[in-house]
Design an enzyme around this catalytic site. Structure first.
Site, mmCIF file in Angstrom:
data_model
loop_
_atom_site.group_PDB
_atom_site.id
_atom_site.type_symbol
_atom_site.label_atom_id
_atom_site.label_comp_id
_atom_site.label_asym_id
_atom_site.label_seq_id
_atom_site.Cartn_x
_atom_site.Cartn_y
_atom_site.Cartn_z
ATOM 1 N N GLY A 103 6.717 -8.751 -1.367
ATOM 2 C CA GLY A 103 7.198 -9.056 0.226
ATOM 3 C C GLY A 103 8.442 -9.282 0.526
ATOM 4 O O GLY A 103 9.028 -9.324 1.804
ATOM 5 N N TYR B 21 5.941 2.837 2.164
ATOM 6 C CA TYR B 21 5.112 3.070 3.185
ATOM 7 C C TYR B 21 5.168 4.107 4.209
ATOM 8 O O TYR B 21 5.076 4.040 5.284
ATOM 9 C CB TYR B 21 5.136 1.470 4.046
ATOM 10 C CG TYR B 21 4.686 0.479 2.969
ATOM 11 C CD1 TYR B 21 3.343 0.208 2.444
ATOM 12 C CD2 TYR B 21 5.577 -0.391 2.478
ATOM 13 C CE1 TYR B 21 3.029 -0.594 1.490
ATOM 14 C CE2 TYR B 21 5.377 -1.361 1.702
ATOM 15 C CZ TYR B 21 4.211 -1.669 1.273
ATOM 16 O OH TYR B 21 4.161 -2.558 0.271
ATOM 17 N N ARG C 102 8.191 -2.653 -1.390
ATOM 18 C CA ARG C 102 9.431 -2.244 -0.597
ATOM 19 C C ARG C 102 10.763 -2.348 -1.046
ATOM 20 O O ARG C 102 11.562 -1.675 -0.816
ATOM 21 C CB ARG C 102 9.339 -3.155 1.033
ATOM 22 C CG ARG C 102 9.989 -2.555 2.030
ATOM 23 C CD ARG C 102 9.812 -3.498 3.251
ATOM 24 N NE ARG C 102 8.520 -3.948 3.532
ATOM 25 C CZ ARG C 102 7.671 -3.126 4.484
ATOM 26 N NH1 ARG C 102 8.440 -1.996 4.980
ATOM 27 N NH2 ARG C 102 6.512 -3.731 4.728
ATOM 28 N N GLU D 212 5.347 -9.143 -7.441
ATOM 29 C CA GLU D 212 4.618 -7.572 -7.117
ATOM 30 C C GLU D 212 5.342 -7.262 -5.990
ATOM 31 O O GLU D 212 4.831 -7.215 -4.784
ATOM 32 C CB GLU D 212 3.167 -7.770 -6.569
ATOM 33 C CG GLU D 212 2.166 -8.632 -7.599
ATOM 34 C CD GLU D 212 1.118 -9.207 -6.829
ATOM 35 O OE1 GLU D 212 0.886 -9.242 -5.681
ATOM 36 O OE2 GLU D 212 0.130 -9.366 -7.640
ATOM 37 N N CYS E 75 -0.798 15.095 18.790
ATOM 38 C CA CYS E 75 -1.152 14.743 20.209
ATOM 39 C C CYS E 75 -1.273 13.206 20.602
ATOM 40 O O CYS E 75 -2.546 13.076 20.681
ATOM 41 C CB CYS E 75 -2.234 15.680 20.391
ATOM 42 S SG CYS E 75 -1.931 17.396 20.503
ATOM 43 N N ARG F 220 4.989 4.311 10.043
ATOM 44 C CA ARG F 220 5.306 2.872 10.527
ATOM 45 C C ARG F 220 5.617 2.600 12.012
ATOM 46 O O ARG F 220 5.243 1.714 12.639
ATOM 47 C CB ARG F 220 6.333 2.350 9.552
ATOM 48 C CG ARG F 220 5.972 2.441 8.034
ATOM 49 C CD ARG F 220 6.918 1.742 7.007
ATOM 50 N NE ARG F 220 6.985 0.487 7.494
ATOM 51 C CZ ARG F 220 8.156 0.017 8.127
ATOM 52 N NH1 ARG F 220 9.170 0.700 8.531
ATOM 53 N NH2 ARG F 220 8.204 -1.385 8.405
HETATM 54 C C1 LIG Z 1 1.560 -5.077 -0.614
HETATM 55 C C2 LIG Z 1 1.252 -5.948 -1.398
HETATM 56 C C3 LIG Z 1 2.426 -6.170 -2.217
HETATM 57 C C4 LIG Z 1 3.681 -5.402 -1.817
HETATM 58 O O1 LIG Z 1 4.471 -5.709 -0.812
HETATM 59 P P1 LIG Z 1 5.960 -5.453 -0.533
HETATM 60 O O2 LIG Z 1 6.360 -5.939 0.792
HETATM 61 O O3 LIG Z 1 6.054 -4.084 -0.403
HETATM 62 O O4 LIG Z 1 6.806 -5.916 -1.553
HETATM 63 C C5 LIG Z 1 2.415 -7.182 -3.364
HETATM 64 N N1 LIG Z 1 1.148 -7.659 -3.537
HETATM 65 C C6 LIG Z 1 -0.015 -7.439 -2.706
HETATM 66 C C7 LIG Z 1 -1.178 -8.178 -2.967
HETATM 67 C C8 LIG Z 1 0.215 -6.419 -1.609
HETATM 68 O O5 LIG Z 1 -0.908 -6.365 -0.867
#
Ligand SMILES: *Cc1c(COP(=O)(O)O)cnc(C)c1O
Length: 439
Positions: A252, A390, A296, A293, A362, A332
């Protein structure tokens, strides 16, 4: 080579620079050459920019008993997965398709975690059979399902509960996932009860606690609040005899699309590890492994989308520039009203005006950028910045538009086609006309 680097904005710290003629390049390779060779629309990724981003996380996690996973859904091209797998990255997957991609690209199964609110039985079975590190469970019902599938396979599935810590990540509602009104995770106040159920199940093994509160988060405090709530849960679980082996703190971390200044990977990880250090001092059990995890923040600014101005449609109310990339290529803006910087690849001699850059699809929602001061002529090559995450992974064939090509620029400036542009045959490959409709 006489190149100018941007000191702020989406290209800061990347391998995308302008050369002395003002042409935007990647590793010194003019993007005009890439467009010439591969056509437009075309995603261009910089290997070194991607690896630098990953390595910032890896360096901050070194000697911390931590695993940096790459969230595949941000961009799941095999070549990018292979690059990260070679670095020893872990992977966060959300479908069996993503599992197959990691395995096909040489990633290690014991570094894969499987997230998502709705995993099919067949996906759970495939994950268990592949010996992945952990299945992140998002509901009580899913716990029962995973236990059943594992029992059927005569296996013990390593699991963690994804908890919903009810924290406002202060991001777009569609990419906020850690609020109690979001569909994700098990509410904090139910988590202990679900863990107790899991403990009594012979076909699952409690491995960790997982959370992920949203995406494009640009301040530290939501992350630290989430850490505190996860640690408090770990303490409550320990008090009932449930010891966990890992804490998965999700992803995130935001990137700079415009003028955002998110924490650096080093700043985020050191703040998190400081918290963990303090917490660890209060307990006797072994230190858990820490997982992250990130999607982005690893790939977002490593990619741009090249697009050509097809024609100009100036008018009394709005000036429209029709470009050859559309919402099916980069969704996006249409989906979240996301803002991407758009720059001319080559300096232009014409006067600036205010333009809406729109695709040929369209839908009125098919716009890439609005009210931008740009000096445009038909045929100009533009780069949509921060398009690595994304972008391609959310693309579609809407309006029967073949998906764009993807090109990887290596550290020497060599261009490698890592996904060819789709053709009409690809569009209809899975379709058929039943015999009764044929004359
Ligand atoms: C999408 C997602 C991420 C990655 O999020 P980013 O904002 O791209 O770092 C990590 N863990 C889970 C469970 C996700 O759904």
């Amino acid at each position: 080579m006489n190149t100018t680097a941007s000191s702020s904005g989406p290209l800061a710290g990347t391998r995308f620079h302008r050369n002395s003629a003002g042409v935007l390049c990647c590793e010194g390779r003019p993007l005009t050459e890439i467009a010439q060779a591969f056509g437009t629309p075309c995603y261009v990724y910089s290997e070194r920019t991607l690896l630098q981003a990953y390595q910032q996380f890896a360096a901050a996690a070194a000697e911390k008993n931590a695993l940096i996973c790459y969230a595949l859904k941000a961009n799941s091209n095999l070549a990018l997965i292979a690059l990260l797998a070679a670095q020893g990255a872990g992977f966060d997957i959300v479908s069996v398709g993503e599992l197959q991609r990691v395995l096909a690209a040489g990633g290690q199964p014991d570094r894969i975690v499987f997230s998502g609110v709705g995993k099919a039985d067949s996906e759970i079975a495939a994950a268990i059979a592949a010996n992945i590190k952990c299945i992140n469970i998002e509901s009580e019902a899913e716990l029962h399902r995973v236990a059943e599938v594992a029992a059927g396979l005569k296996r013990v599935a390593p699991i963690s509960m994804r908890v919903n810590p009810d924290i406002d990540a202060k991001t777009h509602p569609y990419i906020s996932t850690g609020l109690k009104e979001n569909k994700f995770g098990i509410p904090m106040d139910q988590a202990e009860a679900v863990y107790r159920q899991a403990k009594a199940m012979p076909s699952v093994l409690i491995a960790g606690i997982d959370c992920h509160i949203g995406s494009q988060i640009t301040s530290l405090s939501p992350f630290l609040q989430a850490v505190d709530r996860v640690l408090a849960l770990a303490d409550r679980l320990a008090a009932t005899g449930i010891e966990i082996q890992h804490l998965d703190l999700g992803g995130g971390l935001g990137i700079c699309y415009d003028d955002e200044t998110p924490p650096t990977p080093a700043a985020l990880l050191s703040a998190v590890f400081d918290r963990l250090q303090q917490w660890q001092q209060t307990r006797r059990s072994p230190r858990p492994e820490i997982l992250f995890e990130f999607g982005r923040a690893i790939v977002g600014n490593a990619g741009v989308l090249l697009t050509r101005v097809d024609l100009l449609k100036p008018g009394p109310h709005k000036n429209f520039a029709i470009i050859d990339a559309a919402m099916n290529d980069l969704m996006r803006p249409a989906l979240y009203e996301a803002w991407h910087a758009v720059v001319a690849v080559t300096p232009s001699g014409v006067p600036e005006a205010t333009w809406d850059l729109v695709g040929p699809v369209c839908e009125s929602g098919d716009w890439m950028a609005r009210d931008r001061r740009l000096a445009l002529s038909a045929g100009d090559l533009l780069a949509v910045l921060s398009a690595g995450a994304y972008g391609m992974s959310m693309s579609s064939n809407y309006n029967s538009r073949p998906r764009a090509a993807e090109v990887l620029i290596d550290a020497q400036g060599q261009a490698h086609l890592i996904r060819r542009r789709e053709e009409f045959a690809d569009l209809i490959a899975a379709e058929s006309i039943p015999d009764y409709l044929r004359k």
